[in-house]
Design a protein around this motif. Structure first.
Motif, PDB file in Angstrom:
ATOM      1  N   ASN A  51       0.665   3.350   4.415  1.00 45.74           N
ATOM      2  CA  ASN A  51      -0.744   3.487   4.791  1.00 45.74           C
ATOM      3  C   ASN A  51      -1.237   2.225   5.466  1.00 45.74           C
ATOM      4  O   ASN A  51      -0.882   1.114   5.085  1.00 45.74           O
ATOM      5  CB  ASN A  51      -1.595   3.785   3.555  1.00 45.74           C
ATOM      6  CG  ASN A  51      -3.090   3.755   3.855  1.00 45.74           C
ATOM      7  OD1 ASN A  51      -3.837   2.957   3.306  1.00 45.74           O
ATOM      8  ND2 ASN A  51      -3.535   4.617   4.766  1.00 45.74           N
ATOM      9  N   ARG A  52      -2.009   2.427   6.511  1.00 49.98           N
ATOM     10  CA  ARG A  52      -2.684   1.300   7.150  1.00 49.98           C
ATOM     11  C   ARG A  52      -3.893   1.821   7.905  1.00 49.98           C
ATOM     12  O   ARG A  52      -3.845   2.872   8.559  1.00 49.98           O
ATOM     13  CB  ARG A  52      -1.763   0.559   8.116  1.00 49.98           C
ATOM     14  CG  ARG A  52      -2.433  -0.700   8.685  1.00 49.98           C
ATOM     15  CD  ARG A  52      -1.495  -1.485   9.573  1.00 49.98           C
ATOM     16  NE  ARG A  52      -2.173  -2.655  10.068  1.00 49.98           N
ATOM     17  CZ  ARG A  52      -2.194  -3.851   9.481  1.00 49.98           C
ATOM     18  NH1 ARG A  52      -1.544  -4.024   8.358  1.00 49.98           N
ATOM     19  NH2 ARG A  52      -2.840  -4.863  10.013  1.00 49.98           N
ATOM     20  N   GLN A  82       2.760   4.146  -1.448  1.00 56.00           N
ATOM     21  CA  GLN A  82       2.709   4.811  -2.754  1.00 56.00           C
ATOM     22  C   GLN A  82       3.319   6.194  -2.656  1.00 56.00           C
ATOM     23  O   GLN A  82       3.337   6.817  -1.581  1.00 56.00           O
ATOM     24  CB  GLN A  82       1.261   4.931  -3.243  1.00 56.00           C
ATOM     25  CG  GLN A  82       0.569   3.603  -3.495  1.00 56.00           C
ATOM     26  CD  GLN A  82      -0.858   3.782  -3.985  1.00 56.00           C
ATOM     27  OE1 GLN A  82      -1.389   4.885  -3.981  1.00 56.00           O
ATOM     28  NE2 GLN A  82      -1.484   2.689  -4.412  1.00 56.00           N
ATOM     29  N   THR A 101       0.819  -1.212   0.000  1.00 57.08           N
ATOM     30  CA  THR A 101       0.000   0.000   0.000  1.00 57.08           C
ATOM     31  C   THR A 101       0.860   1.272   0.000  1.00 57.08           C
ATOM     32  O   THR A 101       0.318   2.381  -0.050  1.00 57.08           O
ATOM     33  CB  THR A 101      -0.935   0.032   1.227  1.00 57.08           C
ATOM     34  OG1 THR A 101      -0.148   0.148   2.418  1.00 57.08           O
ATOM     35  CG2 THR A 101      -1.787  -1.224   1.294  1.00 57.08           C
TER      36      THR A 101
END
Length: 396
Positions: free
Chosen positions: A226-227, A208, A206
Protein backbone atom coordinates in the motif's frame (compact mmCIF):
# COMPACT_ATOMS: atom_id res chain seq x y z
CA UNK A 1 16.55 -33.62 -37.98
CA UNK A 2 15.05 -31.17 -35.55
CA UNK A 3 15.45 -27.63 -34.29
CA UNK A 4 14.67 -26.80 -30.68
CA UNK A 5 13.75 -23.18 -29.93
CA UNK A 6 13.85 -21.75 -26.42
CA UNK A 7 12.73 -18.41 -25.08
CA UNK A 8 13.59 -17.61 -21.49
CA UNK A 9 12.98 -14.46 -19.52
CA UNK A 10 13.35 -13.07 -16.05
CA UNK A 11 11.66 -9.88 -14.94
CA UNK A 12 12.55 -8.60 -11.50
CA UNK A 13 11.24 -5.65 -9.56
CA UNK A 14 13.82 -5.29 -6.79
CA UNK A 15 14.20 -2.88 -3.95
CA UNK A 16 12.98 0.56 -4.82
CA UNK A 17 14.64 3.92 -5.04
CA UNK A 18 14.03 7.06 -2.98
CA UNK A 19 13.78 9.07 -6.19
CA UNK A 20 10.42 10.75 -6.59
CA UNK A 21 10.56 12.26 -10.06
CA UNK A 22 8.39 11.05 -12.91
CA UNK A 23 11.06 11.03 -15.57
CA UNK A 24 10.45 11.85 -19.19
CA UNK A 25 10.13 8.85 -21.45
CA UNK A 26 13.16 8.18 -23.61
CA UNK A 27 12.30 7.79 -27.27
CA UNK A 28 13.19 4.46 -28.83
CA UNK A 29 12.53 3.13 -32.31
CA UNK A 30 8.96 1.94 -32.63
CA UNK A 31 8.23 -1.73 -32.30
CA UNK A 32 8.19 -3.42 -35.71
CA UNK A 33 4.66 -3.56 -37.13
CA UNK A 34 2.50 -6.46 -36.09
CA UNK A 35 -0.94 -7.88 -36.75
CA UNK A 36 -1.67 -7.23 -33.10
CA UNK A 37 0.69 -10.16 -32.57
CA UNK A 38 1.06 -9.35 -28.87
CA UNK A 39 -2.61 -9.66 -28.07
CA UNK A 40 -3.42 -12.47 -30.49
CA UNK A 41 -0.71 -14.48 -28.75
CA UNK A 42 -1.98 -13.41 -25.34
CA UNK A 43 -5.52 -14.55 -26.12
CA UNK A 44 -4.23 -17.89 -27.42
CA UNK A 45 -2.17 -18.43 -24.25
CA UNK A 46 -5.03 -17.31 -21.99
CA UNK A 47 -7.48 -19.59 -23.79
CA UNK A 48 -5.12 -22.54 -23.27
CA UNK A 49 -4.80 -21.68 -19.55
CA UNK A 50 -8.33 -20.86 -18.30
CA UNK A 51 -8.40 -19.50 -14.78
CA UNK A 52 -4.60 -19.51 -14.54
CA UNK A 53 -1.84 -16.91 -14.43
CA UNK A 54 -0.35 -15.97 -17.80
CA UNK A 55 2.98 -14.23 -18.28
CA UNK A 56 5.12 -13.92 -21.41
CA UNK A 57 7.25 -11.58 -23.48
CA UNK A 58 5.84 -10.67 -26.90
CA UNK A 59 9.18 -9.05 -27.72
CA UNK A 60 11.03 -12.29 -27.05
CA UNK A 61 8.63 -14.45 -29.04
CA UNK A 62 8.48 -12.10 -32.01
CA UNK A 63 12.29 -11.78 -32.05
CA UNK A 64 12.89 -15.51 -32.32
CA UNK A 65 10.25 -15.77 -35.04
CA UNK A 66 11.86 -12.91 -36.94
CA UNK A 67 15.22 -14.71 -36.74
CA UNK A 68 13.61 -17.86 -38.12
CA UNK A 69 12.09 -15.86 -40.96
CA UNK A 70 15.58 -14.87 -42.12
CA UNK A 71 16.34 -18.52 -42.94
CA UNK A 72 12.84 -19.60 -43.97
CA UNK A 73 11.66 -19.69 -47.57
CA UNK A 74 8.38 -19.86 -49.44
CA UNK A 75 5.17 -20.42 -47.49
CA UNK A 76 7.12 -21.17 -44.30
CA UNK A 77 8.51 -17.63 -44.33
CA UNK A 78 5.19 -16.12 -45.42
CA UNK A 79 3.36 -17.72 -42.48
CA UNK A 80 5.90 -16.41 -39.97
CA UNK A 81 5.98 -12.89 -41.37
CA UNK A 82 2.21 -12.85 -41.75
CA UNK A 83 1.74 -13.68 -38.06
CA UNK A 84 4.14 -10.85 -37.19
CA UNK A 85 2.11 -8.46 -39.31
CA UNK A 86 4.64 -7.94 -42.09
CA UNK A 87 3.00 -6.75 -45.29
CA UNK A 88 5.35 -6.93 -48.31
CA UNK A 89 3.15 -4.46 -50.17
CA UNK A 90 3.71 -1.81 -47.50
CA UNK A 91 7.25 -2.46 -46.28
CA UNK A 92 10.53 -3.83 -47.62
CA UNK A 93 11.83 -6.91 -45.81
CA UNK A 94 15.18 -5.16 -45.25
CA UNK A 95 13.39 -2.36 -43.39
CA UNK A 96 11.50 -4.92 -41.29
CA UNK A 97 14.73 -6.50 -40.06
CA UNK A 98 16.41 -3.09 -39.79
CA UNK A 99 13.65 -1.84 -37.50
CA UNK A 100 14.18 -4.86 -35.26
CA UNK A 101 17.90 -4.15 -35.09
CA UNK A 102 17.39 -0.52 -34.12
CA UNK A 103 14.88 -1.56 -31.47
CA UNK A 104 17.17 -4.17 -29.91
CA UNK A 105 20.18 -1.85 -29.96
CA UNK A 106 18.13 0.93 -28.36
CA UNK A 107 16.80 -1.35 -25.63
CA UNK A 108 20.26 -2.56 -24.66
CA UNK A 109 21.70 0.92 -24.17
CA UNK A 110 23.00 1.44 -20.62
CA UNK A 111 20.82 3.54 -18.34
CA UNK A 112 21.05 4.37 -14.66
CA UNK A 113 18.89 2.34 -12.25
CA UNK A 114 17.57 0.17 -15.05
CA UNK A 115 19.00 -3.08 -16.33
CA UNK A 116 17.75 -4.78 -19.47
CA UNK A 117 19.88 -7.63 -20.75
CA UNK A 118 18.61 -9.31 -23.88
CA UNK A 119 20.14 -11.41 -26.58
CA UNK A 120 19.93 -14.39 -28.87
CA UNK A 121 22.14 -17.45 -29.24
CA UNK A 122 22.31 -20.41 -31.57
CA UNK A 123 23.80 -23.71 -30.39
CA UNK A 124 24.64 -25.71 -33.52
CA UNK A 125 25.68 -29.34 -33.71
CA UNK A 126 29.42 -29.79 -34.23
CA UNK A 127 30.28 -30.52 -37.83
CA UNK A 128 27.00 -29.06 -39.10
CA UNK A 129 27.45 -25.94 -41.18
CA UNK A 130 24.78 -23.27 -41.19
CA UNK A 131 24.47 -20.88 -44.10
CA UNK A 132 27.04 -18.12 -43.72
CA UNK A 133 24.71 -15.43 -45.06
CA UNK A 134 22.12 -16.45 -42.44
CA UNK A 135 24.74 -16.42 -39.66
CA UNK A 136 26.02 -12.95 -40.61
CA UNK A 137 22.50 -11.58 -41.08
CA UNK A 138 21.24 -12.63 -37.65
CA UNK A 139 24.46 -11.50 -36.00
CA UNK A 140 24.06 -8.03 -37.54
CA UNK A 141 20.30 -7.61 -37.20
CA UNK A 142 19.53 -9.63 -34.07
CA UNK A 143 22.81 -9.52 -32.12
CA UNK A 144 22.84 -13.33 -32.17
CA UNK A 145 25.87 -15.35 -31.12
CA UNK A 146 26.60 -18.83 -32.49
CA UNK A 147 28.14 -21.70 -30.52
CA UNK A 148 29.21 -25.19 -31.55
CA UNK A 149 27.92 -27.99 -29.33
CA UNK A 150 27.98 -31.80 -29.27
CA UNK A 151 24.41 -33.05 -29.43
CA UNK A 152 25.64 -36.65 -29.57
CA UNK A 153 26.04 -36.26 -25.81
CA UNK A 154 22.57 -34.83 -24.98
CA UNK A 155 23.21 -34.58 -21.23
CA UNK A 156 26.38 -32.52 -21.68
CA UNK A 157 24.76 -30.35 -24.36
CA UNK A 158 21.76 -29.77 -22.12
CA UNK A 159 23.98 -28.70 -19.23
CA UNK A 160 26.00 -26.34 -21.44
CA UNK A 161 22.88 -24.59 -22.73
CA UNK A 162 21.18 -24.46 -19.32
CA UNK A 163 24.33 -23.00 -17.75
CA UNK A 164 24.40 -20.34 -20.47
CA UNK A 165 20.75 -19.45 -19.84
CA UNK A 166 21.31 -19.29 -16.08
CA UNK A 167 24.26 -16.90 -16.51
CA UNK A 168 22.34 -14.60 -18.83
CA UNK A 169 19.31 -14.44 -16.50
CA UNK A 170 21.36 -13.95 -13.31
CA UNK A 171 20.46 -17.43 -12.11
CA UNK A 172 16.72 -16.81 -12.23
CA UNK A 173 16.00 -19.45 -14.87
CA UNK A 174 17.73 -22.81 -14.47
CA UNK A 175 17.23 -26.27 -15.98
CA UNK A 176 15.12 -24.88 -18.79
CA UNK A 177 15.96 -27.75 -21.15
CA UNK A 178 15.08 -31.20 -19.91
CA UNK A 179 14.51 -33.38 -22.94
CA UNK A 180 17.27 -32.94 -25.50
CA UNK A 181 18.13 -35.99 -27.56
CA UNK A 182 20.69 -36.88 -30.18
CA UNK A 183 18.31 -36.06 -33.07
CA UNK A 184 18.38 -32.34 -32.20
CA UNK A 185 20.77 -30.38 -34.37
CA UNK A 186 20.30 -26.80 -33.19
CA UNK A 187 18.90 -24.95 -30.21
CA UNK A 188 17.94 -21.31 -30.63
CA UNK A 189 17.73 -19.33 -27.40
CA UNK A 190 16.30 -15.90 -26.72
CA UNK A 191 16.63 -14.37 -23.26
CA UNK A 192 15.56 -11.18 -21.53
CA UNK A 193 16.58 -10.18 -18.03
CA UNK A 194 14.87 -7.05 -16.74
CA UNK A 195 15.68 -5.49 -13.39
CA UNK A 196 14.53 -2.03 -12.35
CA UNK A 197 13.77 0.01 -9.29
CA UNK A 198 10.44 1.70 -8.74
CA UNK A 199 10.49 5.46 -9.05
CA UNK A 200 8.11 5.47 -6.10
CA UNK A 201 8.66 2.59 -3.72
CA UNK A 202 6.16 0.97 -1.39
CA UNK A 203 6.77 1.00 2.36
CA UNK A 204 7.20 -2.60 3.47
CA UNK A 205 5.86 -1.69 6.90
CA UNK A 206 2.45 -1.06 5.34
CA UNK A 207 2.31 -4.46 3.61
CA UNK A 208 -0.40 -6.53 5.27
CA UNK A 209 -2.27 -9.74 4.56
CA UNK A 210 -5.55 -9.07 2.78
CA UNK A 211 -8.13 -11.04 0.85
CA UNK A 212 -7.69 -11.55 -2.90
CA UNK A 213 -10.81 -12.81 -4.67
CA UNK A 214 -9.90 -15.25 -7.46
CA UNK A 215 -13.67 -15.52 -7.99
CA UNK A 216 -16.50 -13.86 -6.06
CA UNK A 217 -16.77 -17.10 -4.05
CA UNK A 218 -13.09 -18.12 -3.78
CA UNK A 219 -10.47 -16.05 -1.99
CA UNK A 220 -6.99 -16.34 -0.51
CA UNK A 221 -4.79 -14.21 1.70
CA UNK A 222 -1.99 -12.30 -0.05
CA UNK A 223 0.58 -9.74 1.11
CA UNK A 224 -0.96 -6.46 -0.05
CA UNK A 225 1.35 -3.50 -0.56
CA UNK A 226 0.00 0.00 0.00
CA UNK A 227 1.09 3.51 -0.76
CA UNK A 228 -0.71 6.81 -1.12
CA UNK A 229 0.99 8.89 -3.78
CA UNK A 230 0.79 10.17 -7.34
CA UNK A 231 0.48 7.52 -10.04
CA UNK A 232 -0.56 7.52 -13.67
CA UNK A 233 -4.26 6.74 -13.79
CA UNK A 234 -7.08 6.36 -16.31
CA UNK A 235 -10.62 5.09 -15.87
CA UNK A 236 -11.76 3.44 -19.09
CA UNK A 237 -15.54 3.61 -18.82
CA UNK A 238 -16.03 1.97 -22.23
CA UNK A 239 -14.23 -1.19 -21.09
CA UNK A 240 -15.11 -0.96 -17.39
CA UNK A 241 -11.52 -1.05 -16.14
CA UNK A 242 -9.06 1.13 -14.26
CA UNK A 243 -5.47 1.56 -15.52
CA UNK A 244 -2.65 2.45 -13.12
CA UNK A 245 0.89 3.19 -14.35
CA UNK A 246 3.87 2.88 -11.99
CA UNK A 247 7.17 4.13 -13.44
CA UNK A 248 10.46 2.38 -12.92
CA UNK A 249 13.70 4.29 -12.77
CA UNK A 250 14.77 4.85 -16.34
CA UNK A 251 11.97 4.94 -18.87
CA UNK A 252 9.98 1.72 -18.40
CA UNK A 253 6.51 1.75 -16.87
CA UNK A 254 4.45 -1.06 -15.39
CA UNK A 255 0.77 -0.80 -16.22
CA UNK A 256 -1.75 -2.64 -14.05
CA UNK A 257 -5.26 -3.01 -15.47
CA UNK A 258 -8.11 -3.79 -13.06
CA UNK A 259 -11.32 -4.90 -14.83
CA UNK A 260 -14.64 -4.28 -13.11
CA UNK A 261 -16.23 -7.25 -11.39
CA UNK A 262 -17.02 -9.86 -14.06
CA UNK A 263 -15.46 -7.77 -16.85
CA UNK A 264 -12.15 -9.62 -17.36
CA UNK A 265 -13.28 -11.41 -20.53
CA UNK A 266 -14.61 -8.16 -22.01
CA UNK A 267 -11.29 -6.42 -21.42
CA UNK A 268 -9.27 -9.38 -22.74
CA UNK A 269 -11.32 -9.51 -25.94
CA UNK A 270 -10.77 -5.77 -26.46
CA UNK A 271 -6.99 -5.85 -26.06
CA UNK A 272 -5.26 -4.37 -29.09
CA UNK A 273 -2.50 -1.94 -29.99
CA UNK A 274 -5.16 0.73 -30.31
CA UNK A 275 -6.51 0.03 -26.81
CA UNK A 276 -3.03 0.02 -25.31
CA UNK A 277 -2.17 3.28 -27.06
CA UNK A 278 -5.34 4.87 -25.67
CA UNK A 279 -4.43 3.79 -22.14
CA UNK A 280 -0.86 5.05 -22.30
CA UNK A 281 -1.87 8.36 -23.87
CA UNK A 282 -4.80 9.13 -21.56
CA UNK A 283 -3.28 8.23 -18.19
CA UNK A 284 -2.79 11.31 -16.04
CA UNK A 285 -0.98 11.72 -12.74
CA UNK A 286 -3.43 11.50 -9.91
CA UNK A 287 -3.32 11.05 -6.16
CA UNK A 288 -4.15 7.40 -5.45
CA UNK A 289 -4.34 5.26 -2.36
CA UNK A 290 -3.02 2.17 -4.12
CA UNK A 291 -3.25 -1.40 -2.88
CA UNK A 292 -1.29 -3.87 -5.00
CA UNK A 293 -0.40 -7.50 -4.19
CA UNK A 294 3.21 -8.48 -3.72
CA UNK A 295 3.56 -11.46 -6.03
CA UNK A 296 5.77 -13.71 -8.08
CA UNK A 297 4.45 -15.64 -11.06
CA UNK A 298 5.97 -17.51 -13.98
CA UNK A 299 4.80 -19.13 -17.16
CA UNK A 300 6.22 -21.95 -19.29
CA UNK A 301 4.66 -22.53 -22.70
CA UNK A 302 5.17 -24.99 -25.53
CA UNK A 303 4.42 -22.64 -28.38
CA UNK A 304 4.39 -25.36 -31.03
CA UNK A 305 0.87 -25.98 -29.73
CA UNK A 306 -0.04 -22.27 -29.92
CA UNK A 307 1.55 -21.00 -33.15
CA UNK A 308 -0.79 -22.90 -35.51
CA UNK A 309 -3.62 -20.75 -34.11
CA UNK A 310 -1.69 -17.73 -35.41
CA UNK A 311 -1.21 -19.28 -38.84
CA UNK A 312 2.32 -20.63 -38.28
CA UNK A 313 2.12 -24.31 -39.26
CA UNK A 314 4.76 -25.37 -41.76
CA UNK A 315 7.79 -25.13 -39.47
CA UNK A 316 6.48 -28.04 -37.37
CA UNK A 317 5.84 -30.34 -40.34
CA UNK A 318 7.77 -31.93 -43.19
CA UNK A 319 6.58 -29.00 -45.31
CA UNK A 320 9.02 -26.75 -43.43
CA UNK A 321 11.39 -24.89 -45.74
CA UNK A 322 14.39 -23.70 -43.73
CA UNK A 323 16.81 -23.92 -46.63
CA UNK A 324 18.18 -20.48 -45.80
CA UNK A 325 19.67 -21.95 -42.60
CA UNK A 326 20.78 -25.42 -43.74
CA UNK A 327 21.30 -27.06 -47.09
CA UNK A 328 19.30 -30.07 -45.90
CA UNK A 329 15.61 -30.42 -46.72
CA UNK A 330 14.50 -32.73 -43.89
CA UNK A 331 14.65 -30.20 -41.05
CA UNK A 332 11.71 -29.04 -38.97
CA UNK A 333 11.17 -27.33 -35.62
CA UNK A 334 10.37 -29.83 -32.88
CA UNK A 335 9.64 -27.52 -29.95
CA UNK A 336 9.38 -23.86 -29.08
CA UNK A 337 9.68 -23.43 -25.32
CA UNK A 338 9.02 -20.04 -23.77
CA UNK A 339 9.54 -19.33 -20.09
CA UNK A 340 9.03 -16.03 -18.31
CA UNK A 341 8.84 -14.92 -14.71
CA UNK A 342 8.06 -11.75 -12.80
CA UNK A 343 8.49 -10.61 -9.22
CA UNK A 344 6.69 -7.50 -7.99
CA UNK A 345 7.50 -6.35 -4.48
CA UNK A 346 7.65 -3.25 -2.32
CA UNK A 347 10.69 -0.97 -1.98
CA UNK A 348 13.56 -1.92 0.28
CA UNK A 349 14.73 -0.38 3.53
CA UNK A 350 16.91 2.28 1.87
CA UNK A 351 14.01 3.59 -0.19
CA UNK A 352 11.64 3.63 2.75
CA UNK A 353 13.92 5.79 4.82
CA UNK A 354 14.12 8.35 2.02
CA UNK A 355 10.37 8.51 1.37
CA UNK A 356 8.79 8.13 4.80
CA UNK A 357 8.28 11.81 5.40
CA UNK A 358 6.73 12.34 2.00
CA UNK A 359 4.47 9.34 2.50
CA UNK A 360 2.94 10.72 5.65
CA UNK A 361 2.50 14.14 4.05
CA UNK A 362 0.78 12.74 0.99
CA UNK A 363 -1.67 10.88 3.19
CA UNK A 364 -3.17 14.23 4.19
CA UNK A 365 -4.58 14.89 0.71
CA UNK A 366 -8.37 14.59 0.89
CA UNK A 367 -8.97 13.75 -2.79
CA UNK A 368 -7.07 10.46 -3.00
CA UNK A 369 -8.90 7.74 -4.89
CA UNK A 370 -8.53 4.23 -3.49
CA UNK A 371 -7.67 1.51 -6.03
CA UNK A 372 -7.42 -2.03 -4.67
CA UNK A 373 -6.14 -4.86 -6.86
CA UNK A 374 -7.91 -7.56 -4.89
CA UNK A 375 -9.27 -9.52 -7.85
CA UNK A 376 -7.78 -10.80 -11.15
CA UNK A 377 -5.97 -8.13 -13.17
CA UNK A 378 -3.73 -7.64 -16.18
CA UNK A 379 -0.23 -6.20 -16.25
CA UNK A 380 2.17 -5.01 -18.90
CA UNK A 381 5.74 -3.71 -18.84
CA UNK A 382 6.39 -1.14 -21.56
CA UNK A 383 9.52 0.63 -22.70
CA UNK A 384 8.29 3.51 -24.84
CA UNK A 385 5.78 1.76 -27.15
CA UNK A 386 7.40 -1.66 -26.96
CA UNK A 387 5.61 -4.30 -24.87
CA UNK A 388 8.40 -6.14 -23.09
CA UNK A 389 6.10 -8.31 -20.98
CA UNK A 390 2.38 -8.90 -20.63
CA UNK A 391 0.30 -11.11 -18.42
CA UNK A 392 -2.73 -11.92 -16.34
CA UNK A 393 -2.65 -12.39 -12.57
CA UNK A 394 -5.43 -14.73 -11.45
CA UNK A 395 -3.71 -15.94 -8.29
CA UNK A 396 -0.81 -13.86 -6.90
Amino acid sequence: MQLFLLLCLALLSPQGSPSRRFRAKKKLPKEPPSRDFTFELYRALASASPGQNVFFSPLSVSTILAILSVGAKGSTQAQILGALGFNPQRQAITKFHGDFRRLLVGLTQHREGFELNLGNALFVSKGLAIDNIFRLAIMAAYLADTYSINFEDPAAAQKQINDYVARQTQGRITDLIQNLDSTDIMVMVNYIYFKAKWEIGFNNKTTQAQDFYMTPEKKLQVPMMNRKDQYFYFLDKDLSCAVVGIPYEGSAIAYFILPGQGKMEQVENSLSRKTLRKWTQLTMRRQLNLYLPKFSIEGTYHLEKIFPQLGIRDIFTHSANLSGIFKYSNILVSQVVHKAMVEVEESGTRAVSGTGAVFSFRAAFPNSKTITFNRPFLMGILENSTVLFFGRVMQP
